[in-house]
Design a protein around this motif. Structure first.
Motif, PDB file in Angstrom:
ATOM      1  N   HIS A   1       1.204   6.720  -6.923  1.00 22.02           N
ATOM      2  CA  HIS A   1       0.104   7.648  -7.193  1.00 22.02           C
ATOM      3  C   HIS A   1       0.552   9.098  -6.969  1.00 22.02           C
TER       4      HIS A   1
ATOM      5  N   GLU B   1       2.180   1.743  -3.498  1.00 26.20           N
ATOM      6  CA  GLU B   1       1.109   2.184  -4.401  1.00 26.20           C
ATOM      7  C   GLU B   1       0.773   3.661  -4.173  1.00 26.20           C
ATOM      8  N   GLU B   2       0.791   4.082  -2.915  1.00 26.64           N
ATOM      9  CA  GLU B   2       0.514   5.494  -2.605  1.00 26.64           C
ATOM     10  C   GLU B   2       1.605   6.404  -3.156  1.00 26.64           C
ATOM     11  N   LYS B   3       2.860   5.945  -3.083  1.00 28.88           N
ATOM     12  CA  LYS B   3       3.984   6.738  -3.600  1.00 28.88           C
ATOM     13  C   LYS B   3       3.920   6.829  -5.122  1.00 28.88           C
TER      14      LYS B   3
ATOM     15  N   GLN C   1       0.831  -1.208   0.000  1.00 28.06           N
ATOM     16  CA  GLN C   1       0.000   0.000   0.000  1.00 28.06           C
ATOM     17  C   GLN C   1       0.866   1.259   0.000  1.00 28.06           C
TER      18      GLN C   1
END
Length: 325
Positions: A290, A286-288, A283
């Motif tokens: 994005h 994935e946030e980085k 997660q």
């Protein structure tokens, strides 16, 4: 006329196939032709031509410079494969395996010179700016590769150090592709710089996605076995953050696997992946991804051409970010 990425890709592949190698000895140039014939996503030449097409209607006017950049990129891969002693590239034998290490070194050196020769065939008005950017980028990529090698022997690599390494090793070439396209398309200095920064952010997202897919990708789609970074203890965004965020027990287990000399490959991949899951690394990554992708998109929106001219570049980079390979 505005072209889509598939149309540009087809033209790039055709132009690569049509490149003449009529110098001697043929044994020097055969590996060069081979490396450029075994496929690849051709992201850099496509970005260069899409960048040009924002400002001018016929991107194929700068095809030779796009081929120069792709030649340079494949030169770096050829030497990377030799340094890593890799057997395969895109499912085909690497040059040092098909021929030998000395051939790989010499043919790689010739590819670098050919890249410059191709880049030099540009409009004299743009030549100083294009060659200065290309040369600076080539130096930065070597610096990124050295940092990557230095990190192999360190267990204290920080996230910031890693991001700077992938910026140099991966992002600057995407940024360079876009900015050269803009320069040759007579873009303003501000727009050329915005496209460069857009390429940097997209490149960071792209490399982090590679890190993610190496652990969580589908091997059938990814095109190679997953877990290679785990097996080699490669200092990726995933591993660095796992070590930094683990509790004492998790860190002990991680270090046990990092320091292990004899291990079952699948057992190590499964154990480290489970630790990533426990720590929340997927997660986080994935946030980085994005974060960098959104930052890139915001920079593209600031480029002062009509919004409709940016559609193909928007679509292409969105597809890059949604890939599974």
């Amino acid at each position: 006329m505005l072209y889509n990425a598939d149309e540009i890709l087809n033209k790039v592949n055709q132009a690569l196939d049509d490149l003449a190698y009529d110098r001697k000895p043929a044994s020097l140039y055969e590996p060069v032709k081979y490396v450029l014939s075994i496929g690849g996503k051709r992201i850099r030449p496509v970005l260069m031509l899409l960048g040009y097409n924002l400002f001018k209607d016929n991107p194929f006017d700068i095809m030779m410079q796009a081929l120069g950049l792709e030649t340079y990129h494949n030169y770096t891969l050829l030497h990377d494969d030799l340094m890593d002693n890799a057997d395969l590239r895109r499912g085909q034998q690497t040059v040092h395996k098909r021929w030998d290490a000395n051939t790989a070194i010499l043919s790689g050196d010739s590819m670098l010179v050919l890249a410059y020769q191709r880049m030099l065939q540009c409009d004299p008005r743009h030549l100083p700016q294009v060659m200065a950017l290309f040369t600076e980028t080539a130096l930065e990529i070597g610096e990124g590769q050295q940092y990557d090698m230095d990190f192999e022997t360190r267990n204290d690599v920080t996230e910031d150090e890693y991001i700077e390494m992938i910026r140099l090793k991966t992002s600057v070439l995407l940024a360079c592709a876009l900015k050269i396209g803009a320069i040759m398309g007579d873009a303003s200095e501000q727009d050329a710089d915005l496209l460069y920064r857009f390429g940097e952010q997209i490149g960071l997202a792209f490399q982090l996605q590679d890190d993610l897919l190496d652990v969580y990708g589908d091997p059938k789609v990814f095109g190679k076995a997953i877990g290679g970074d785990i097996l080699s203890n490669k200092k990726t965004y995933m591993l660095i953050n796992a070590v930094n965020r683990a509790n004492a027990g998790q860190r002990d287990e991680l270090m046990k696997w990092i320091e292990a000399k004899d291990f079952d490959r699948q057992e190590k991949i499964a154990a480290v992946t489970r630790l990533y899951d426990e720590i929340g690394i997927r997660q986080l990554c994935e946030e980085k991804i994005h974060f960098y992708f959104q930052r890139g998109k915001a920079l593209l929106e600031q480029v002062s051409v009509e919004s409709c001219r940016k559609d193909q570049l928007r679509r292409y980079t969105a597809e890059m970010m949604n890939r599974q390979y």
